[in-house]
Write a protein that holds these residues in place. Structure first.
Motif, short mmCIF file in Angstrom:
data_model
loop_
_atom_site.label_atom_id
_atom_site.label_comp_id
_atom_site.label_asym_id
_atom_site.label_seq_id
_atom_site.Cartn_x
_atom_site.Cartn_y
_atom_site.Cartn_z
N LYS A 16 30.91 -27.84 36.76
CA LYS A 16 31.13 -26.97 35.60
C LYS A 16 31.20 -27.76 34.29
O LYS A 16 31.39 -27.17 33.22
N THR A 17 31.04 -29.07 34.38
CA THR A 17 31.04 -29.90 33.19
C THR A 17 29.61 -30.02 32.66
O THR A 17 28.78 -30.75 33.23
N HIS A 18 29.30 -29.28 31.62
CA HIS A 18 27.96 -29.29 31.04
C HIS A 18 28.01 -28.66 29.65
O HIS A 18 29.02 -28.06 29.26
N THR A 19 26.94 -28.84 28.92
CA THR A 19 26.80 -28.18 27.62
C THR A 19 25.58 -27.25 27.63
O THR A 19 24.98 -26.97 26.60
N ASN A 20 25.24 -26.73 28.80
CA ASN A 20 24.05 -25.90 28.95
C ASN A 20 24.17 -24.57 28.20
O ASN A 20 23.17 -24.03 27.71
N THR A 21 25.38 -24.03 28.11
CA THR A 21 25.57 -22.78 27.37
C THR A 21 25.17 -22.97 25.91
O THR A 21 24.46 -22.14 25.32
N PHE A 22 25.61 -24.08 25.36
CA PHE A 22 25.29 -24.31 23.95
C PHE A 22 23.83 -24.67 23.77
O PHE A 22 23.21 -24.33 22.76
N GLU A 23 23.24 -25.37 24.72
CA GLU A 23 21.82 -25.68 24.64
C GLU A 23 21.02 -24.37 24.59
O GLU A 23 20.00 -24.28 23.89
N GLY A 24 21.47 -23.35 25.33
CA GLY A 24 20.81 -22.05 25.28
C GLY A 24 20.89 -21.43 23.91
O GLY A 24 19.93 -20.82 23.42
N PHE A 25 22.04 -21.56 23.25
CA PHE A 25 22.18 -21.03 21.89
C PHE A 25 21.28 -21.77 20.93
O PHE A 25 20.60 -21.17 20.09
N TRP A 26 21.27 -23.10 21.01
CA TRP A 26 20.40 -23.88 20.11
C TRP A 26 18.93 -23.48 20.29
O TRP A 26 18.16 -23.49 19.33
N SER A 27 18.54 -23.16 21.51
CA SER A 27 17.15 -22.77 21.74
C SER A 27 16.81 -21.50 20.98
O SER A 27 15.69 -21.35 20.47
N LEU A 28 17.77 -20.55 20.87
CA LEU A 28 17.53 -19.33 20.10
C LEU A 28 17.38 -19.64 18.61
O LEU A 28 16.52 -19.08 17.93
N VAL A 29 18.21 -20.56 18.10
CA VAL A 29 18.12 -20.96 16.70
C VAL A 29 16.76 -21.58 16.42
O VAL A 29 16.09 -21.27 15.42
N LYS A 30 16.30 -22.44 17.31
CA LYS A 30 15.03 -23.14 17.09
C LYS A 30 13.84 -22.22 17.31
O LYS A 30 12.82 -22.36 16.63
N ARG A 31 13.95 -21.28 18.26
CA ARG A 31 12.86 -20.32 18.45
C ARG A 31 12.68 -19.46 17.20
O ARG A 31 11.57 -19.11 16.83
N ALA A 32 13.80 -19.09 16.55
CA ALA A 32 13.71 -18.32 15.31
C ALA A 32 13.02 -19.15 14.23
O ALA A 32 12.21 -18.65 13.45
N TRP A 33 13.35 -20.44 14.20
CA TRP A 33 12.75 -21.34 13.18
C TRP A 33 11.26 -21.49 13.43
O TRP A 33 10.44 -21.29 12.54
#
Length: 291
Positions: free
Chosen positions: A233-250
């Motif tokens: 359960k130690t990961h930053t995958n949730t946030f990586e998913g959010f960053w992907s939405l920010v970059k897809r919008a860009w």
């Protein structure tokens, strides 16, 4: 709320004003200038929804002091614009908005920036529980080198001219993100103190040394991305998913925006992520406009 519902519920200017009055005042009208309840509705045929305040002698309407103030764009188009933005997972361009609402591009861009500004000022509680923190860089891909025989890789991430962002996300909950002007250990700790409650929170980060100070303040766990992307359960995958939405919008919708306006665009992505389970995002946005 889909656009067909918006069209049915708010077919004209009068219906839109009546809805905003209900949201803002709930039947108890107050002057936005002095706060007095000693007001009366004006009877004017050419202007709908005007009020007079008998204490400060000012004239106002429900739009005063809001993102709609002094607008010349029909409110129904405002409602459509908000609905389109709320429902667009990866955002949409001002050119697309202009085509959809029969506006010129500059007017559409102005509407969208006002809407994003309202999303930026939305209130949020401190994050608690399992909280992932991460940073990223948003901008164009590095240009290919001129010489075909030059195999030197282009620099990516830290050290580039891209704009840095930092954020934190609560497991299964809300996210906060903003442009990062300081990704030093001191700057990261200041950001986390502002948005993450140190009491009862477990901070999960990657191996970046900028988190060293924060790891002494927060109970923390670290995943080394050079070795693996998740350790149970130690990961930053949730946030990586959010960053992907920010970059897809860009990449997909905007292609480019200046550093000056980046806080508004990331505010849009943040607000929509936090309302992802809300079936009535438009209604929530309207209430927040007058909060």
């Amino acid at each position: 709320m889909n656009l067909l519902t918006v069209f049915t519920r708010y077919p004209d200017q009068e219906a839109c004003i009546a809805h905003l009055e209900k949201v803002r005042w709930g039947g108890e009208t107050h002057c936005p200038h002095c706060g007095s309840a000693h007001v009366a509705r004006k009877q004017e045929k050419h202007r709908v929804g005007r009020w007079n305040c008998h204490d400060c002698n000012s004239s106002f309407n429900v739009l005063s002091g809001s993102i709609f103030e002094k607008t010349k764009v029909p409110l129904q188009k405002w409602f459509f614009a908000i609905g389109l933005m709320v429902n667009a997972k990866k955002s949409l361009s001002s050119c697309q908005m202009a085509r959809d609402l029969d506006l010129n591009q500059k007017t559409a861009w102005f509407l969208m920036q006002r809407i994003r500004a309202a999303m930026l000022t939305s209130d949020r509680d401190m994050l608690q529980g399992i909280v992932e923190a991460d940073e990223t860089y948003v901008g164009g891909k590095p240009r290919k080198r001129n010489r075909r025989d030059d195999d030197t890789p282009n620099k990516r991430g830290r050290g580039t001219r891209k704009t840095a962002f930092i954020g934190a996300v609560e497991g299964g909950g809300a996210v906060v993100a903003r442009v990062a002007h300081d990704l030093s250990a001191k700057g990261i700790l200041a950001f986390l103190r502002e948005y993450v409650d140190p009491q009862g929170s477990l901070l999960i980060t990657d191996e970046y040394k900028g988190y060293n100070k924060a790891q002494r303040v927060y109970q923390s766990a670290m995943v080394n991305h050079k070795e693996r992307y998740a350790d149970g359960k130690t990961h930053t995958n949730t946030f990586e998913g959010f960053w992907s939405l920010v970059k897809r919008a860009w990449y997909g919708s905007h292609h480019h925006y200046s550093t000056q306006w980046m806080p508004l665009y990331v505010a849009e992505s943040t607000w929509k992520y936090n309302q992802r389970k809300n079936p009535n995002g438009l209604g929530t946005f309207m209430r927040e406009c007058f909060a």
